[in-house]
Design a protein around this motif. Structure first.
Motif, mmCIF file in Angstrom:
data_model
loop_
_atom_site.group_PDB
_atom_site.id
_atom_site.type_symbol
_atom_site.label_atom_id
_atom_site.label_comp_id
_atom_site.label_asym_id
_atom_site.label_seq_id
_atom_site.Cartn_x
_atom_site.Cartn_y
_atom_site.Cartn_z
ATOM 1 N N PHE A 272 -16.900 41.751 -4.866
ATOM 2 C CA PHE A 272 -16.133 40.724 -5.775
ATOM 3 C C PHE A 272 -15.123 40.013 -5.452
ATOM 4 O O PHE A 272 -14.495 39.157 -5.907
ATOM 5 C CB PHE A 272 -16.026 41.351 -7.316
ATOM 6 N N ILE A 273 -14.651 40.303 -4.187
ATOM 7 C CA ILE A 273 -13.455 39.759 -3.504
ATOM 8 C C ILE A 273 -14.297 38.639 -2.487
ATOM 9 O O ILE A 273 -14.724 39.052 -1.531
ATOM 10 C CB ILE A 273 -12.666 40.654 -2.858
ATOM 11 N N ARG A 274 -14.237 37.254 -2.957
ATOM 12 C CA ARG A 274 -14.956 36.372 -2.139
ATOM 13 C C ARG A 274 -14.120 35.032 -2.016
ATOM 14 O O ARG A 274 -14.078 34.193 -2.639
ATOM 15 C CB ARG A 274 -15.993 36.125 -2.767
ATOM 16 N N PRO A 275 -13.243 35.013 -0.904
ATOM 17 C CA PRO A 275 -12.199 33.914 -0.737
ATOM 18 C C PRO A 275 -13.007 32.966 -0.202
ATOM 19 O O PRO A 275 -14.150 33.225 0.392
ATOM 20 C CB PRO A 275 -11.058 34.435 0.451
ATOM 21 N N MET A 276 -12.634 31.641 -0.423
ATOM 22 C CA MET A 276 -13.291 30.619 0.263
ATOM 23 C C MET A 276 -13.068 30.710 1.605
ATOM 24 O O MET A 276 -11.979 31.092 2.147
ATOM 25 C CB MET A 276 -12.609 29.353 -0.176
ATOM 26 N N LYS A 277 -14.075 30.198 2.572
ATOM 27 C CA LYS A 277 -13.849 30.394 4.104
ATOM 28 C C LYS A 277 -14.332 28.962 4.605
ATOM 29 O O LYS A 277 -15.271 28.431 4.170
ATOM 30 C CB LYS A 277 -14.864 31.325 4.560
ATOM 31 N N ARG A 278 -13.333 28.250 5.326
ATOM 32 C CA ARG A 278 -13.420 27.151 6.082
ATOM 33 C C ARG A 278 -14.121 27.256 7.267
ATOM 34 O O ARG A 278 -14.540 28.516 7.840
ATOM 35 C CB ARG A 278 -12.344 26.600 5.978
ATOM 36 N N ALA A 279 -14.585 26.209 7.799
ATOM 37 C CA ALA A 279 -15.062 26.499 9.310
ATOM 38 C C ALA A 279 -13.934 27.225 9.996
ATOM 39 O O ALA A 279 -13.163 27.100 10.033
ATOM 40 C CB ALA A 279 -15.384 24.712 9.793
ATOM 41 N N GLY A 280 -14.896 28.070 11.051
ATOM 42 C CA GLY A 280 -13.844 28.682 11.709
ATOM 43 C C GLY A 280 -13.672 30.163 11.263
ATOM 44 O O GLY A 280 -12.936 31.151 11.818
ATOM 45 N N GLY A 281 -14.064 30.249 9.847
ATOM 46 C CA GLY A 281 -13.431 31.566 9.081
ATOM 47 C C GLY A 281 -12.335 31.687 8.426
ATOM 48 O O GLY A 281 -12.024 32.719 7.989
ATOM 49 N N ARG A 282 -11.703 30.619 8.398
ATOM 50 C CA ARG A 282 -10.247 30.689 7.864
ATOM 51 C C ARG A 282 -10.497 30.916 6.404
ATOM 52 O O ARG A 282 -11.025 30.114 5.520
ATOM 53 C CB ARG A 282 -9.196 29.570 7.851
ATOM 54 N N ARG A 283 -9.525 31.882 5.691
ATOM 55 C CA ARG A 283 -9.878 32.290 4.513
ATOM 56 C C ARG A 283 -8.701 31.298 3.554
ATOM 57 O O ARG A 283 -7.637 31.275 4.014
ATOM 58 C CB ARG A 283 -9.474 33.760 4.163
ATOM 59 N N PHE A 284 -9.216 31.081 2.362
ATOM 60 C CA PHE A 284 -8.257 30.426 1.160
ATOM 61 C C PHE A 284 -8.425 31.025 0.036
ATOM 62 O O PHE A 284 -9.682 31.217 -0.461
ATOM 63 C CB PHE A 284 -8.539 28.788 1.181
ATOM 64 N N TYR A 285 -7.434 31.722 -0.784
ATOM 65 C CA TYR A 285 -7.614 32.467 -1.750
ATOM 66 C C TYR A 285 -7.284 31.494 -2.966
ATOM 67 O O TYR A 285 -6.130 30.912 -3.065
ATOM 68 C CB TYR A 285 -6.569 33.445 -1.521
ATOM 69 N N ARG A 286 -8.137 31.546 -3.953
ATOM 70 C CA ARG A 286 -7.803 30.790 -5.254
ATOM 71 C C ARG A 286 -6.814 31.655 -5.959
ATOM 72 O O ARG A 286 -6.641 32.707 -5.918
ATOM 73 C CB ARG A 286 -8.984 30.306 -5.919
ATOM 74 N N PRO A 287 -6.190 31.014 -7.170
ATOM 75 C CA PRO A 287 -5.180 31.759 -7.893
ATOM 76 C C PRO A 287 -6.272 32.978 -8.441
ATOM 77 O O PRO A 287 -5.521 34.198 -8.670
ATOM 78 C CB PRO A 287 -4.686 30.819 -8.937
ATOM 79 N N GLN A 288 -7.283 32.959 -8.983
ATOM 80 C CA GLN A 288 -8.054 33.887 -9.361
ATOM 81 C C GLN A 288 -8.200 35.055 -8.333
ATOM 82 O O GLN A 288 -8.380 36.117 -8.777
ATOM 83 C CB GLN A 288 -9.392 33.304 -10.030
ATOM 84 N N ASP A 289 -8.432 34.593 -7.058
ATOM 85 C CA ASP A 289 -8.856 35.661 -5.936
ATOM 86 C C ASP A 289 -7.460 36.530 -5.865
ATOM 87 O O ASP A 289 -7.441 37.748 -5.549
ATOM 88 C CB ASP A 289 -9.147 34.986 -4.785
ATOM 89 N N VAL A 290 -6.464 35.768 -5.913
ATOM 90 C CA VAL A 290 -5.114 36.445 -5.871
ATOM 91 C C VAL A 290 -4.807 37.525 -7.131
ATOM 92 O O VAL A 290 -4.218 38.551 -6.742
ATOM 93 C CB VAL A 290 -3.935 35.575 -5.607
ATOM 94 N N ALA A 291 -5.280 36.892 -8.276
ATOM 95 C CA ALA A 291 -5.205 37.917 -9.479
ATOM 96 C C ALA A 291 -6.308 39.218 -9.266
ATOM 97 O O ALA A 291 -5.617 40.229 -9.648
ATOM 98 C CB ALA A 291 -5.785 37.073 -10.641
ATOM 99 N N VAL A 292 -7.178 38.789 -8.634
ATOM 100 C CA VAL A 292 -8.409 40.124 -8.110
ATOM 101 C C VAL A 292 -7.583 40.931 -7.288
ATOM 102 O O VAL A 292 -7.723 42.213 -7.536
ATOM 103 C CB VAL A 292 -9.604 39.340 -7.897
ATOM 104 N N LEU A 293 -7.075 40.362 -6.101
ATOM 105 C CA LEU A 293 -6.496 41.227 -5.102
ATOM 106 C C LEU A 293 -5.534 42.064 -5.747
ATOM 107 O O LEU A 293 -4.863 43.084 -5.457
ATOM 108 C CB LEU A 293 -6.021 40.526 -4.073
#
Length: 139
Positions: free
Chosen positions: A34-55
């Motif tokens: 259930f931890i699924r940050p957005m990943k851009r090209a090259g695999g760089r992760r971006f965490y949405r506010p909801q992702d940070v709340a889950v973490l």
């Protein structure tokens, strides 16, 4: 300049906000589906506010509440994502639960009509592209 509360966070920003090393966030991704940050090209992760709340909920359950990884997985399976997020509410002030966001609903159900239409259009385009590529590969 500090980011707004709705801004996406890089892995280093999320790790700093949560007080854990970056490699721990990467490890948690492998253990918690259930931890699924957005990943851009090259695999760089971006965490949405909801992702940070889950973490934050996962961190609280593991570090403060003493649950094991299997315990957090079972809690999620039995009670849903909202319960994981709720565990982190108030623990360090970084997580806030959005009352209008259905954390347990499938992603497709959380989208408004316009977003669904855009995704359906993109899917149609990708399907057509795949068909053309498949045709080229069979030549």
């Amino acid at each position: 300049m500090a980011k707004g509360p709705n801004a996406f966070r890089t892995i280093s920003e999320a790790a700093d906000e949560l007080g854990v090393p970056q490699h721990v966030l990467r490890f948690w991704e492998t253990k918690f589906s259930f931890i699924r940050p957005m990943k851009r090209a090259g695999g760089r992760r971006f965490y949405r506010p909801q992702d940070v709340a889950v973490l934050n909920g996962v961190r609280t359950l593991l570090h403060s509440e003493g649950l094991t990884i299997k315990g957090v997985q079972k809690l999620h399976r039995d009670h849903g994502l909202a319960q994981v997020i709720a565990a982190g509410i108030g623990s360090n002030g970084s997580a806030t639960l959005d009352p209008d966001f259905d954390y347990d609903a499938p992603v497709a159900q959380r989208l408004d009509g316009e977003a669904r239409d855009r995704l359906a259009f993109a899917l149609d385009d990708l399907t057509a592209i795949k068909s053309r590529l498949d045709g080229l590969l069979t030549r």
